[in-house]
Design a protein around this motif. Structure first.
Motif, short mmCIF file in Angstrom:
data_model
loop_
_atom_site.label_atom_id
_atom_site.label_comp_id
_atom_site.label_asym_id
_atom_site.label_seq_id
_atom_site.Cartn_x
_atom_site.Cartn_y
_atom_site.Cartn_z
N PHE A 4 39.14 56.34 49.93
CA PHE A 4 38.28 55.46 49.62
C PHE A 4 37.00 56.16 49.94
CE2 PHE A 4 41.34 52.09 48.93
CZ PHE A 4 40.93 51.84 47.51
N TYR A 22 45.27 48.57 51.45
CA TYR A 22 45.07 49.48 50.41
C TYR A 22 44.65 50.59 50.85
CZ TYR A 22 44.18 45.51 47.06
OH TYR A 22 44.40 44.39 45.87
N LYS A 24 45.17 53.95 49.91
CA LYS A 24 44.39 54.89 49.10
C LYS A 24 44.08 54.38 47.60
CE LYS A 24 48.81 57.28 47.55
NZ LYS A 24 48.78 56.66 46.35
N PRO A 25 42.97 54.90 46.85
CA PRO A 25 42.68 54.21 45.73
C PRO A 25 43.88 54.48 44.65
CG PRO A 25 41.32 56.38 46.50
CD PRO A 25 42.22 55.89 47.36
N THR A 26 43.93 53.73 43.68
CA THR A 26 44.81 53.68 42.47
C THR A 26 43.97 54.80 41.56
OG1 THR A 26 43.99 51.98 41.32
CG2 THR A 26 45.42 51.42 42.79
N GLN A 29 40.95 53.47 40.14
CA GLN A 29 39.77 53.03 41.03
C GLN A 29 39.33 54.65 41.18
OE1 GLN A 29 42.15 51.30 44.13
NE2 GLN A 29 42.33 49.25 42.96
N THR A 48 46.24 45.58 33.47
CA THR A 48 46.43 45.00 34.79
C THR A 48 47.65 45.67 35.25
OG1 THR A 48 45.96 43.10 33.23
CG2 THR A 48 46.92 42.63 35.30
N GLY A 49 47.46 45.86 36.71
CA GLY A 49 48.60 46.21 37.35
C GLY A 49 48.05 47.80 38.02
N SER A 50 47.24 48.30 37.09
CA SER A 50 46.45 49.40 37.61
C SER A 50 45.54 49.42 38.75
CB SER A 50 45.87 50.00 36.13
OG SER A 50 44.80 49.12 35.84
N GLY A 51 45.24 48.14 39.02
CA GLY A 51 44.26 47.99 40.26
C GLY A 51 42.72 47.63 39.76
N LYS A 52 42.58 47.45 38.35
CA LYS A 52 41.40 47.54 37.83
C LYS A 52 40.55 46.36 38.51
CE LYS A 52 42.75 44.88 33.76
NZ LYS A 52 42.37 43.61 34.18
N THR A 53 41.22 45.22 38.82
CA THR A 53 40.38 44.25 39.54
C THR A 53 39.53 44.74 40.65
OG1 THR A 53 42.01 42.84 39.00
CG2 THR A 53 40.59 41.75 40.41
N GLN A 85 42.75 35.13 39.96
CA GLN A 85 43.07 36.27 40.61
C GLN A 85 41.82 37.20 41.13
OE1 GLN A 85 46.39 37.99 38.41
NE2 GLN A 85 45.51 39.98 38.61
N GLU A 89 40.67 38.21 44.85
CA GLU A 89 40.64 39.65 45.47
C GLU A 89 39.35 39.85 45.70
OE1 GLU A 89 43.24 41.52 44.64
OE2 GLU A 89 42.39 43.57 44.31
N ASP A 305 48.92 39.49 37.72
CA ASP A 305 49.80 40.54 38.30
C ASP A 305 50.56 39.59 39.44
OD1 ASP A 305 50.59 42.77 39.49
OD2 ASP A 305 49.43 41.93 41.64
N GLN A 334 52.96 48.25 40.18
CA GLN A 334 52.74 49.43 41.43
C GLN A 334 53.82 50.21 41.68
OE1 GLN A 334 49.53 49.68 43.35
NE2 GLN A 334 48.66 48.46 41.46
P1 AMP Z 1 45.33 44.79 38.98
O1 AMP Z 1 45.56 45.61 38.14
O2 AMP Z 1 43.96 44.55 39.46
O3 AMP Z 1 46.20 43.31 38.50
O4 AMP Z 1 46.08 44.93 40.47
C1 AMP Z 1 47.48 45.09 40.33
C2 AMP Z 1 47.92 44.80 41.87
O5 AMP Z 1 47.53 46.16 42.74
C3 AMP Z 1 47.21 43.59 42.75
O6 AMP Z 1 48.46 42.91 43.43
C4 AMP Z 1 46.37 44.56 43.72
O7 AMP Z 1 46.15 43.67 44.91
C5 AMP Z 1 47.01 45.77 43.98
N1 AMP Z 1 46.18 46.84 44.46
C6 AMP Z 1 44.94 47.06 43.67
N2 AMP Z 1 44.46 48.17 44.45
C7 AMP Z 1 45.22 48.63 45.40
C8 AMP Z 1 45.29 50.07 46.10
N3 AMP Z 1 44.44 50.59 46.27
N4 AMP Z 1 46.32 49.91 47.08
C9 AMP Z 1 47.30 48.96 46.85
N5 AMP Z 1 47.49 47.80 46.22
C10 AMP Z 1 46.37 47.85 45.35
#
Ligand code: AMP
Length: 402
Positions: A4, A22, A24-26, A29, A48-53, A85, A89, A305, A334
């Motif tokens: 990050f 968290y 490291k970044p997805t 991210q 969704t699921g990619s950490g986009k939130t 959600q 977050e 998620d 994830q």
């Molecule tokens: P989202 O795609 O925003 O619905 O996120 C999917 C899941 O990934 C959620 O449970 C987040 O809390 C988790 N998440 C987001 N960013 C990270 C990260 N950098 N490391 C680990 N988990 C993450």
């Protein structure tokens, strides 16, 4: 390994992220955070699921100052569940800077929402309908918004919010940054982006990406009447942590819930016809693991998620191959492993072929019982008109609710 810190995120926020696990970044991210921090507009294909939130919330928390007046970031989402959600977050990440976030959604007490807005909100998460009500009634001042996020834009479009989105975007006359996330890119989204985004950077993190290899795609082939029995059998057999069972309509979700509740404990259902309070209770009970089997329609489950979902059962296959990917994407989050089992009878073979063609999935058949996918469809109304005399056909405007 990219950290990050490499992306330009500041220490207090990194500390909060580390505390949340968290480390490291997805990938999403990694691509988005530096661009947002630089002030770019973004048109991102991300699921969704990619950490986009967090991909939008992390830089937003860095860019805004709680000491500044008014709403500084406005996040628009299609459903109340997705709004919740975002609130969760945001509250976790925003904690590092004492940023106040809040959501206004339809179905909740509007006067409480008005009072909360008056007391001061830095990041506002809203569903389009309620936001428009507030704008029309002059209950909200958007003149301080510096960052606008539209999440699941394609979903808002399919829910009929296109004009509302245009209107909201027209209301933001001051200079601001816009981040538009969508799982697909229909032409209306492109039109919206061309009109309202300034030199947006386009990032495509879906179309070229392989589907999560962590999901096993199984199919069960039977006569329509045997589907329920097959479903019950598989639910008993599989090592399930939590499961979502997809039904095609509200009625069918409720019926299936009744049928499964007589066999299994901890079943419940979720669909767009429930009140917000009930939807929220069901969603949070499922998140806490109090519900093991959630029978849901697409509208209710999209975008959410639920990290504990080990299995997705598709009791009725949707018409669109994209829907298959959304549904099965509720598991294998994830990079955890997940299993998707779809129940097929003859009348769904045409759709199944499209799904397999579009996704490139090699189907695995339970008990090795499989249909002949190369054979022509058996029930084609066009090719066998005499089988279904037109006066006995269902009306073409026969609609299913979700
Ligand atoms: P989202 O795609 O925003 O619905 O996120 C999917 C899941 O990934 C959620 O449970 C987040 O809390 C988790 N998440 C987001 N960013 C990270 C990260 N950098 N490391 C680990 N988990 C993450």
């Amino acid at each position: 390994m990219t950290t990050f810190l490499d992306l330009g995120v500041q220490e207090p926020i990194i500390e909060t992220l580390t505390k949340r696990g968290y480390e490291k970044p997805t990938i999403v991210q990694e691509h988005t955070i530096p661009l947002v921090l630089k002030g770019n507009d973004l048109l991102a294909l991300a699921e969704t699921g990619s950490g986009k939130t967090a991909a939008s919330v992390i830089p937003i928390c860095q860019l805004i100052e709680p000491s500044d007046e008014g709403i500084q970031a406005l996040i628009i989402v299609p459903t109340r569940e997705l709004a919740m959600q975002y609130v969760t977050e945001t509250q976790k990440i925003a904690h590092a800077k004492n940023i106040r976030s809040f959501s206004i959604v339809g179905g909740s007490d509007s006067s409480i929402q008005q009072a909360k807005l008056k007391s001061g909100v830095d990041i506002l998460i809203a569903t389009p309908g309620r936001l428009i009500d507030f704008i029309y009634n002059r209950l909200i001042d958007l003149s301080s918004v510096k960052i606008l996020v539209l999440d699941e834009a394609d979903e808002m479009l399919s829910m009929g919010f296109y004009e509302d989105l245009q209107f909201i975007m027209d209301c933001l006359v001051q200079k601001h940054q816009t981040l538009l996330f969508s799982a697909t890119m229909p032409k209306e989204i492109n039109i919206l982006a061309q009109k309202h985004l300034i030199n947006p950077i386009e990032i495509r993190l879906i179309s070229d990406q392989p589907r999560p290899s962590s999901i096993e795609h199984w199919f069960s082939y039977s006569a329509p009447k045997a589907k329920l029995e097959k479903l019950v059998h598989e639910v008993k057999k599989q090592p399930i942590n939590q499961a979502i069972i997809f039904a095609a309509s509200r009625e069918s979700a409720e019926l299936l819930n009744k049928q499964l509740s007589s066999e299994f404990k901890a079943c419940d259902f979720l669909h767009g016809g429930l009140t917000q309070e009930i939807r929220q209770i069901v969603t949070s009970k499922f998140r806490q693991g109090k519900i093991k089997y959630l029978i849901a329609t697409d509208v209710a489950a999209r975008g959410l998620d639920f990290s504990g979902v080990s299995h997705v059962f598709i009791y009725q296959l949707g018409k669109d191959p994209e829907v298959y990917l959304h549904r099965t994407g509720r598991t294998g989050r994830q990079n955890r492993s997940g299993v998707a089992i779809t129940f097929i009878s003859d009348k769904e073979i045409g759709v199944l072929k499209k799904v397999l063609e579009k996704t490139g999935i090699e189907p695995k058949w339970i008990d090795d019982i499989k249909p002949d996918l190369k054979a022509k469809q058996r029930f084609s109304l066009k090719k066998n008109p005499r089988k279904y005399p037109s006066k006995n056909r269902k009306p073409s405007n026969f609609k299913k609710s979700s």
